[in-house]
Scaffold this motif. Structure first.
Motif, PDB file in Angstrom:
ATOM      1  N   SER A 229       1.107  -1.567  -0.194  1.00 52.57           N
ATOM      2  CA  SER A 229       0.303  -0.022   0.085  1.00 52.57           C
ATOM      3  C   SER A 229       0.581   1.060  -0.123  1.00 52.57           C
ATOM      4  O   SER A 229       1.642   1.530   0.620  1.00 52.57           O
ATOM      5  CB  SER A 229      -0.931  -0.449   0.266  1.00 52.57           C
ATOM      6  N   SER A 230       0.173   1.916  -0.667  1.00 46.51           N
ATOM      7  CA  SER A 230       0.684   2.971  -1.102  1.00 46.51           C
ATOM      8  C   SER A 230       0.713   4.369   1.114  1.00 46.51           C
ATOM      9  O   SER A 230       1.487   4.779   1.546  1.00 46.51           O
ATOM     10  CB  SER A 230       0.600   4.508  -1.470  1.00 46.51           C
ATOM     11  N   ASN A 231      -0.057   3.664   1.481  1.00 44.78           N
ATOM     12  CA  ASN A 231      -0.147   4.253   2.965  1.00 44.78           C
ATOM     13  C   ASN A 231      -1.333   2.767   3.312  1.00 44.78           C
ATOM     14  O   ASN A 231      -2.167   2.814   3.296  1.00 44.78           O
ATOM     15  CB  ASN A 231      -0.874   5.215   3.123  1.00 44.78           C
ATOM     16  N   ALA A 232      -0.819   2.463   4.530  1.00 45.77           N
ATOM     17  CA  ALA A 232      -0.802   1.406   4.835  1.00 45.77           C
ATOM     18  C   ALA A 232      -2.267   1.637   6.328  1.00 45.77           C
ATOM     19  O   ALA A 232      -1.569   1.173   7.196  1.00 45.77           O
ATOM     20  CB  ALA A 232       0.037  -0.070   5.681  1.00 45.77           C
ATOM     21  N   GLU A 256       4.600  -0.991   3.238  1.00 47.15           N
ATOM     22  CA  GLU A 256       3.629   0.600   2.759  1.00 47.15           C
ATOM     23  C   GLU A 256       4.917   0.894   2.210  1.00 47.15           C
ATOM     24  O   GLU A 256       6.142   0.810   2.369  1.00 47.15           O
ATOM     25  CB  GLU A 256       3.117   0.778   3.495  1.00 47.15           C
ATOM     26  N   GLY A 257       4.925   1.934   1.093  1.00 45.36           N
ATOM     27  CA  GLY A 257       5.456   3.046   0.757  1.00 45.36           C
ATOM     28  C   GLY A 257       5.409   4.278   1.484  1.00 45.36           C
ATOM     29  O   GLY A 257       5.056   5.184   1.534  1.00 45.36           O
ATOM     30  N   TYR A 258       6.928   4.567   2.627  1.00 45.07           N
ATOM     31  CA  TYR A 258       7.091   5.291   3.717  1.00 45.07           C
ATOM     32  C   TYR A 258       7.960   6.005   3.218  1.00 45.07           C
ATOM     33  O   TYR A 258       9.059   5.804   2.574  1.00 45.07           O
ATOM     34  CB  TYR A 258       7.296   4.956   4.840  1.00 45.07           C
TER      35      TYR A 258
HETATM   36 CA   LIG Z   1       3.130   6.277   2.882  1.00 42.24          CA
END
Ligand SMILES: [Ca+2]
Ligand SMILES: [Ca+2]
Length: 402
Positions: A229-232, A256-258
């Motif tokens: 997810s882009s933001n989980a 997620e992408g942090y």
């Molecule tokens: Ca993110």
């Protein structure tokens, strides 16, 4: 004459005794009846592996005996000399056999072995074949369109990418790269076409992430998937979220992408972050185009040496990572509408087509079709043509089935 007869009689007697002695020696060496029962991997449609070649190699004499298994998967070695044996099995599946057994039409080589089998009495050995995975990791679902809030505002931080093990074997997500191509989706007749030459077979990525792990930290079972997810977060219930969106919190998102550098991204401590390898198109949190992104997954040990290039014909200094098509595991193109074939970013060998949603913020996902089901495991369609392989749905089901 008499003397000659006596001589012949004597010789005959010796011969008879000799034959009897020989006979006695043979009958005294007892043999055993030994069977090897061969089965296919658990993920296959059938268990009994017919026509597998079973070879017994005597450890002392190095002599080899080979017998093919029957329809019950059993190879019978009758009157085997007792001893220590090495047992090996091999079975090559042609494309049509593999299609029946695994759901994927591709040649496969399977084997099994057992060392130092002391065979002294009648018995059986069970062996299960294994081998190279038939099939691989594929994108199962990409949700990029974003959604509308109850007040009709736009919401796009709920994007996610589902990657599915479409193979017969356990695969590992460790060190899997997720890349996003540069280039704009065709939103108007004047939208610039991505300037890189596609004929060389490469892709040109603007953003690249890598799943962490030590090699076998993140297994994906056959027929299972992971969610990136882009933001989980649970977007439905989060105070800054969107009641119309989806739950992508812990237990649903695997990664997620942090984006730490922006100081504005949210890090769910319960969901592991991917490693950010390249962030060429930077916003405070990672977003791919809601008009349709073109995504790849790949594995490579040479990422650090891949060329970083500016777009031909562009004055922008933005750099794109040139990744050879040979390392791409799966590529899926999405674009703005049905007329966007002119704006494909990937070579047709990687994805001959593309898919599109009905608009932006429409809460639609593109989902790969199920080709067949083998032993309860769904096999997804992968013809390297997203126009055929994907469908569009408003029913957003992370890890679920339509
Ligand atoms: Ca993110
Ligand atoms: Ca996190």
């Amino acid at each position: 004459m008499k003397k000659t007869n006596s001589y012949l009689l004597l010789m005959l007697s010796i011969l008879v005794i000799g034959i009897q002695a020989c006979k006695k020696t043979v009958s005294e060496v007892s043999t055993v009846d030994y069977t090897v029962t061969v089965s296919y991997p658990d993920s296959y449609a059938q268990s009994k592996a017919a026509n597998a070649k079973v070879t017994l190699t005597n450890s002392t004499t190095n002599s080899k005996l080979s017998v093919n298994t029957n329809t019950d998967g059993v190879a019978t070695f009758a009157q085997l000399l007792p001893g220590n044996y090495q047992v090996s099995v091999e079975r090559t599946l042609n494309a049509s056999e593999a299609a029946t057994l695994t759901g994927i039409e591709t040649e496969a080589f399977l084997n099994a072995s057992a060392t130092n089998q002391l065979i002294t009495v009648n018995g059986n050995l069970d062996l299960k074949l294994s081998g190279s995975a038939v099939g691989g990791l594929v994108f199962k679902q990409i949700y990029y369109s974003g959604s509308r809030t109850p007040a009709n505002g736009i919401y796009l931080t709920d994007q996610f990418y589902e990657i599915y093990n479409n193979s017969t074997e356990v695969m590992y997500a460790d060190s899997l790269y997720l890349g996003e191509s540069g280039g704009s989706a065709k939103t108007s007749s004047t939208t610039a076409v991505f300037g890189f030459d596609k004929s060389a077979g490469n892709v040109y990525l603007v953003n690249v992430w890598m799943i962490p792990g030590s090699g076998k930290s993140y297994p994906i079972q056959p027929g299972k998937s992971i969610i990136i997810s882009s933001n989980a977060i649970n977007h439905k219930s989060d105070p800054a979220g969107n009641a119309n969106s989806v739950d992508l919190g812990a237990g649903i998102s695997d990664f997620e992408g942090y984006v730490a550098s922006t100081n504005r991204d949210t890090d769910n401590p319960d969901v592991p972050n991917m490693e950010l390898v390249q962030y060429g198109l930077s916003t405070f949190t990672w977003n791919t185009p809601v008009f349709g992104p073109s995504m790849v997954i790949f594995k490579s040990k040479n990422v650090a040496s891949y060329r970083q290039l500016t777009e031909p014909g562009s004055t922008s200094s933005r750099l794109y990572m040139e990744v050879p098509g040979s390392v791409i595991i799966d590529a899926v193109e999405a674009n703005a509408n049905a007329t966007a074939a002119t704006h494909k970013r990937f070579p047709s060998a990687l994805d001959a087509g593309f898919q599109y949603c009905s608009g932006t913020y429409v809460k639609e996902a593109i989902v790969r079709k199920v080709r067949t089901t083998v032993n309860g495991r769904r096999v997804l369609q992968d013809t390297n043509n997203s126009t055929d392989d994907f469908t569009v749905t408003t029913n957003i089901l992370p890890k679920g089935w339509l």
